[in-house]
Design a protein around this motif. Structure first.
Motif: not given
Ligand SMILES: [Zn+2]
Length: 375
Positions: A39-46, A121-122, A169-173
């Motif tokens: 899942v980490e791979d999909l969490i792109e730097p924003q 998270r949505e 959801s932006w800062t931690d999880d």
């Protein structure tokens, strides 16, 4: 999400237990497939969305809570004749939950409320709220349908309802869902705000374990977020009438109305119009890019007692109360919808709500029928 019996369900597990979970599934002869390896791979730097609100690109990326708060102030300053900011509720941590009020030429029209970001998270939900607000304001004076809608209604848009959770959801999880109430005496933080409303509180699809993702809280409307919004929405209903309420989530492509608290219930007394409204919305939405929504009462997806759409209908009296599950359709990206789809989601959803409001504004009897005893 578990749906009904025999439906697939998605599970996310940390790497250290992945092997044990697979062993368990094999032992129990449960069919499974791996949807996302990491899942980490999909969490792109924003961190690359440095546009300001006068640039189109601003509306094509996800924004932090601070950026959205700043956007609201700037949006009001940019369109002072159409836009004002009103207080709608507060969070557990004491943040103000504000709504953008968009009006045409008349004041004190019946109210429409769009609620974004109840589940942290949505992220596509708040992003779509910003897009809808922009399109409503920009099309006044350009699009006759939008003028007739905004001259008939005052539209209140809450971009982020669960502000504490969204920030977290932006800062931690990135996969955080609930609010950030620490739940005194428990190891787990957070109440699922979409199980905390007062219709059949604690019933099917809610959980009284504090560590559950669908923990319903200590009592109906126990949370600052829900109790404040309840007061605000009922005041709107009493002053100008509250005709339409939409709670925007992701994901799955559903456009649904009450009841949601249990399966197998009789339809609401307003079911025919609620269904017709949903059909108007999803037909217009589909006409844009072919995105196909499922249209039915919400318990048909799964039962969720204490959810927003039942409260908005039964307690706040919004005849046209909906819960909408935005893009994507399936769990391959799930809550991690790439930002390349924000713009298209905004365009099609705007057409959907426009068609809905054109329909509801012609309803000669737009008041929800009173349900004294829940079925
Ligand atoms: Zn949700």
């Amino acid at each position: 999400m578990s749906h009904t019996l025999d439906d697939p369900t998605d599970v996310m597990v940390p790497p250290r237990v992945a092997g044990r979970v697979q062993d368990f599934l094999k032992r129990r002869k449960l069919e499974y497939s791996v949807l996302i390896e990491n899942v980490e791979d999909l969490i792109e730097p924003q961190a690359t969305c440095a546009y300001d609100i006068t640039q189109e690109e601003f509306y094509t990326c996800y924004h932090t809570l601070d950026e959205i708060d700043t956007w609201m102030v700037n949006f009001e300053a940019l369109y002072p004749e159409r836009v004002s900011i009103v207080q709608a509720s507060t969070t557990h941590e004491g943040k103000d939950i504000k709504a953008i009020k968009i009006s045409g030429k008349n004041a004190n029209n019946p109210a429409v409320v769009f609620l974004g970001g109840i589940h942290a998270r949505e992220w596509i939900s708040p992003a779509t709220m910003l897009n809808i607000a922009k399109k409503l304001v920009e099309n006044y004076g350009v699009d006759e349908d939008i003028m007739s809608i905004l001259d008939f209604y005052d539209i209140y848009i809450v971009p982020v309802f669960n502000k504490d959770g969204y920030d977290f959801s932006w800062t931690d999880d990135r996969m955080w869902r609930k609010n950030r109430n620490p739940n005194s005496g428990a190891a787990c933080v957070g109440v699922d705000l979409n199980r905390n409303w007062n219709v059949d509180f604690g019933g099917d699809g809610a959980n009284n374990l504090k560590c559950s993702e669908v923990y319903h809280g200590t009592g109906p409307l126990s949370e600052a977020e829900t109790s404040g919004l309840d007061e605000w929405a009922r005041a709107l209903q009493a002053s100008s009438g509250l005709h339409v309420f939409i709670d925007f989530h992701s994901y799955g492509l559903y456009w649904m109305w009450p009841w949601g608290y249990r399966t197998g219930l009789p339809p609401t007394p307003d079911n025919d119009e609620q269904k017709t409204g949903a059909e108007h919305a999803t037909t217009a939405l589909q006409d844009v890019f072919g995105t196909t929504y499922k249209v039915h009462n919400s318990a048909l997806m799964y039962a969720a007692a204490g959810a927003t759409e039942d409260w908005a209908y039964h307690t706040a009296g919004a005849k046209y109360s909906y819960i909408v599950e935005l893009r994507p359709e399936s769990s391959d990206v799930g809550f991690l919808l790439p930002d390349s789809q924000i713009e298209a989601t905004g365009i099609e959803t705007f057409e959907g709500v426009k068609a809905l409001l054109l329909y509801t504004s012609t309803d000669p009897d737009p008041v929800a029928k009173k349900v004294d005893v829940l079925p």
